[in-house]
Design a protein around this motif. Structure first.
Motif, mmCIF file in Angstrom:
data_model
loop_
_atom_site.group_PDB
_atom_site.id
_atom_site.type_symbol
_atom_site.label_atom_id
_atom_site.label_comp_id
_atom_site.label_asym_id
_atom_site.label_seq_id
_atom_site.Cartn_x
_atom_site.Cartn_y
_atom_site.Cartn_z
ATOM 1 N N ASN A 1 69.911 62.004 29.327
ATOM 2 C CA ASN A 1 70.303 60.658 29.619
ATOM 3 C C ASN A 1 69.511 59.393 28.994
ATOM 4 O O ASN A 1 69.438 58.497 29.397
ATOM 5 N N ASN A 2 68.843 60.053 27.860
ATOM 6 C CA ASN A 2 68.002 59.159 27.102
ATOM 7 C C ASN A 2 67.098 58.416 27.845
ATOM 8 O O ASN A 2 66.623 57.361 27.839
ATOM 9 N N ASP A 3 66.623 59.009 29.061
ATOM 10 C CA ASP A 3 65.508 58.696 29.920
ATOM 11 C C ASP A 3 64.176 59.239 29.340
ATOM 12 O O ASP A 3 63.619 60.547 29.679
ATOM 13 N N THR B 1 60.842 54.421 27.576
ATOM 14 C CA THR B 1 61.746 53.481 28.621
ATOM 15 C C THR B 1 61.135 53.411 29.913
ATOM 16 O O THR B 1 61.126 52.601 30.734
ATOM 17 N N MET B 2 60.551 54.439 30.197
ATOM 18 C CA MET B 2 60.112 54.637 31.709
ATOM 19 C C MET B 2 58.731 53.617 31.700
ATOM 20 O O MET B 2 58.756 52.843 32.794
ATOM 21 N N ILE B 3 58.023 53.434 30.703
ATOM 22 C CA ILE B 3 56.848 52.609 30.824
ATOM 23 C C ILE B 3 57.356 51.182 30.854
ATOM 24 O O ILE B 3 56.871 50.137 31.764
ATOM 25 N N ALA B 4 58.272 50.712 30.182
ATOM 26 C CA ALA B 4 58.943 49.578 29.915
ATOM 27 C C ALA B 4 59.571 49.010 31.457
ATOM 28 O O ALA B 4 59.500 48.182 32.117
ATOM 29 N N THR B 5 60.401 50.041 31.986
ATOM 30 C CA THR B 5 60.952 49.885 33.352
ATOM 31 C C THR B 5 59.748 49.671 34.371
ATOM 32 O O THR B 5 60.026 48.603 35.118
ATOM 33 N N LEU B 6 58.806 50.425 34.374
ATOM 34 C CA LEU B 6 57.600 50.217 35.325
ATOM 35 C C LEU B 6 57.025 48.884 35.101
ATOM 36 O O LEU B 6 56.562 48.279 35.995
ATOM 37 N N GLU B 7 56.705 48.626 33.919
ATOM 38 C CA GLU B 7 55.838 47.264 33.660
ATOM 39 C C GLU B 7 56.655 46.057 34.046
ATOM 40 O O GLU B 7 56.123 45.107 34.607
ATOM 41 N N ALA C 1 67.815 56.358 39.878
ATOM 42 C CA ALA C 1 67.297 57.890 39.879
ATOM 43 C C ALA C 1 66.992 58.060 38.297
ATOM 44 O O ALA C 1 67.350 57.455 37.591
ATOM 45 N N GLY C 2 65.685 58.755 38.252
ATOM 46 C CA GLY C 2 65.269 59.005 36.921
ATOM 47 C C GLY C 2 63.570 59.287 36.758
ATOM 48 O O GLY C 2 63.015 58.967 38.059
ATOM 49 N N GLY C 3 63.254 59.056 35.763
ATOM 50 C CA GLY C 3 61.849 59.538 35.678
ATOM 51 C C GLY C 3 60.899 58.507 35.822
ATOM 52 O O GLY C 3 59.855 58.617 36.690
ATOM 53 N N ALA C 4 61.248 57.347 35.943
ATOM 54 C CA ALA C 4 60.358 55.992 36.361
ATOM 55 C C ALA C 4 60.121 56.224 37.810
ATOM 56 O O ALA C 4 59.126 55.861 38.286
ATOM 57 N N ARG C 5 61.191 56.268 38.360
ATOM 58 C CA ARG C 5 61.161 56.202 39.743
ATOM 59 C C ARG C 5 60.420 57.587 40.390
ATOM 60 O O ARG C 5 59.580 57.651 41.451
ATOM 61 N N ASN C 6 60.800 58.808 39.634
ATOM 62 C CA ASN C 6 59.934 59.948 40.212
ATOM 63 C C ASN C 6 58.413 59.627 40.042
ATOM 64 O O ASN C 6 57.493 59.971 41.132
ATOM 65 N N ALA C 7 57.911 59.145 39.070
ATOM 66 C CA ALA C 7 56.524 59.202 38.666
ATOM 67 C C ALA C 7 56.007 57.955 39.989
ATOM 68 O O ALA C 7 54.875 58.476 40.495
ATOM 69 N N LEU C 8 56.590 57.127 40.090
ATOM 70 C CA LEU C 8 55.790 56.142 40.895
ATOM 71 C C LEU C 8 55.970 56.773 42.564
ATOM 72 O O LEU C 8 55.053 56.480 43.306
ATOM 73 N N ASP C 9 57.442 57.259 42.725
ATOM 74 C CA ASP C 9 57.345 57.900 44.223
ATOM 75 C C ASP C 9 56.422 58.783 44.252
ATOM 76 O O ASP C 9 55.715 58.913 45.523
ATOM 77 N N CYS C 10 55.981 59.814 43.518
ATOM 78 C CA CYS C 10 55.071 60.883 43.444
ATOM 79 C C CYS C 10 53.633 60.229 43.705
ATOM 80 O O CYS C 10 52.791 60.761 44.500
ATOM 81 N N ALA C 11 53.381 59.241 43.109
ATOM 82 C CA ALA C 11 51.983 58.298 43.256
ATOM 83 C C ALA C 11 51.954 57.903 44.652
ATOM 84 O O ALA C 11 50.816 57.895 45.095
ATOM 85 N N LEU C 12 53.056 57.508 45.087
ATOM 86 C CA LEU C 12 52.912 56.883 46.472
ATOM 87 C C LEU C 12 52.815 57.950 47.304
ATOM 88 O O LEU C 12 52.005 57.675 48.523
#
Length: 337
Positions: free
Chosen positions: A56-58, A62-68, A89-100
């Motif tokens: 999905n080109n995720d 792009t995840m860094i940019a999304t979170l920034e 849904a995707g990697g950016a939300r996953n990384a942040l969700d797991c951190a929470l």
């Protein structure tokens, strides 16, 4: 989570080179780069790792940019339910969700698995994956997993060659449970040519036989064994839309956007009468740990990702006698970053 508390957000990408090239249908991976999110409130730390969804080109960039772009909102404090409304849904939300999740675990002193509603976290029987190669090579690699009680074989969409691969592995490994993963490699005309060999070799699961978006190709094909959705079903909404075409739902936190959504998917899949599988996009033990929590709710577990990397994190998940276990020191109230 309880009341929102402001946090400091740290973001970085890691290359995560693999110990050897890994082949699936249409791709050869030499590394599995990941984005790591760290949240600090002055006393506690929460971390999450995500590789994204390559088809999905995720990607980590792009995840860094999304979170920034969401940094002010994140640092002001948010909970997991709010996060599900802010990011797809995707990697950016996953990384942040797991951190929470880990941040809440450290603040409360309660393990993540207990926050998820479990009485305890059991070790899990996991598959060990054999990348696509010549049949004899795959048989050698499968046999080298001396502890394995379950194997997953990568196929490429060539019915004759894939049948030879499966037969070669089964001849060398007569005892383990075997599942195969076509990674979208088959079409309506070719899949029926493979199925007899899978039955002959006592294969228990066929994962993602068709191209994402072409699930109609499965209509009319007699299912001699259970079919699992991976690329076809990413999140809860796609589960609702496409569950009727599959017997097993493979939930990956990178696909669905985190442990919060993954748990919702597992419960909904059960309500729909489906079996549930957990996998991950390779990754270190920091990615495997939240997937291990989800795995407590699953029928099939595919969490061998860290073994394919040149270097894992310390402390790490543990593999023994075909099982994976994960202590609270890896991710949770006893972990430190």
């Amino acid at each position: 989570m309880a009341a929102n508390v402001s946090v400091e957000l740290e973001l970085h990408n890691e290359p995560l080179p693999m110990s050897a090239p890994f082949r699936i249908a249409g791709h050869v991976f030499e590394a599995m780069p990941a984005t790591v999110v760290t949240l600090r409130d002055g006393m506690h730390v929460g971390r999450g790792e995500a590789a994204g969804v390559y088809y999905n080109n995720d990607h980590p960039e792009t995840m860094i940019a999304t979170l920034e772009a969401l940094r002010p909102r994140i640092e002001a404090g948010l909970d997991r339910d709010t996060l599900r409304t802010l990011l797809p849904a995707g990697g950016a939300r996953n990384a942040l969700d797991c951190a929470l999740w880990e941040l809440e675990s450290q603040r409360s002193g309660v393990p993540v698995w207990k926050l998820a509603g479990l009485e305890k976290a059991n070790k899990l029987l996991t598959t060990f994956t054999v990348g696509a190669d010549e049949p004899s090579v795959m048989a050698d690699r499968a046999a080298a997993y001396s502890q394995a009680r379950a194997l997953k074989l990568k196929l490429t969409g060539d019915p004759e060659l894939d049948a030879a691969r499966v037969r070669a592995v089964r001849a060398r490994c007569p005892q383990p449970w075997i599942g195969v993963d076509a990674n979208q490699g088959y079409m309506a005309a070719t899949l029926p040519l493979l199925l007899p060999a899978l039955v002959e070799s006592k294969v228990s699961l066929l994962e993602q036989p068709c191209v994402r978006g072409q699930e109609g190709d499965l209509d009319g094909i007699e299912r001699a064994l259970p079919f699992a959705a991976d690329e076809s079903i990413l999140d809860l909404a796609e589960l609702e839309a496409l569950h009727h075409r599959f017997d097993v739902i493979n939930i990956k936190l990178d696909k669905c956007g985190g442990l919060t959504e993954g748990l919702l998917m597992a419960r909904r899949a059960r309500e729909l009468g489906k079996q549930v599988m957990v996998g991950n996009m390779c990754g270190t033990s920091l990615a495997a740990a939240p997937a291990f929590v989800l795995g407590q709710f699953c029928d099939v577990v595919d969490l061998d990702g860290p073994i394919f990397l040149k270097q894992d994190r310390t402390p790490s998940v543990h593999y023994e006698d075909g099982y994976i276990s994960c202590g609270d020191e890896v991710w949770g109230p006893k972990a430190a970053a």
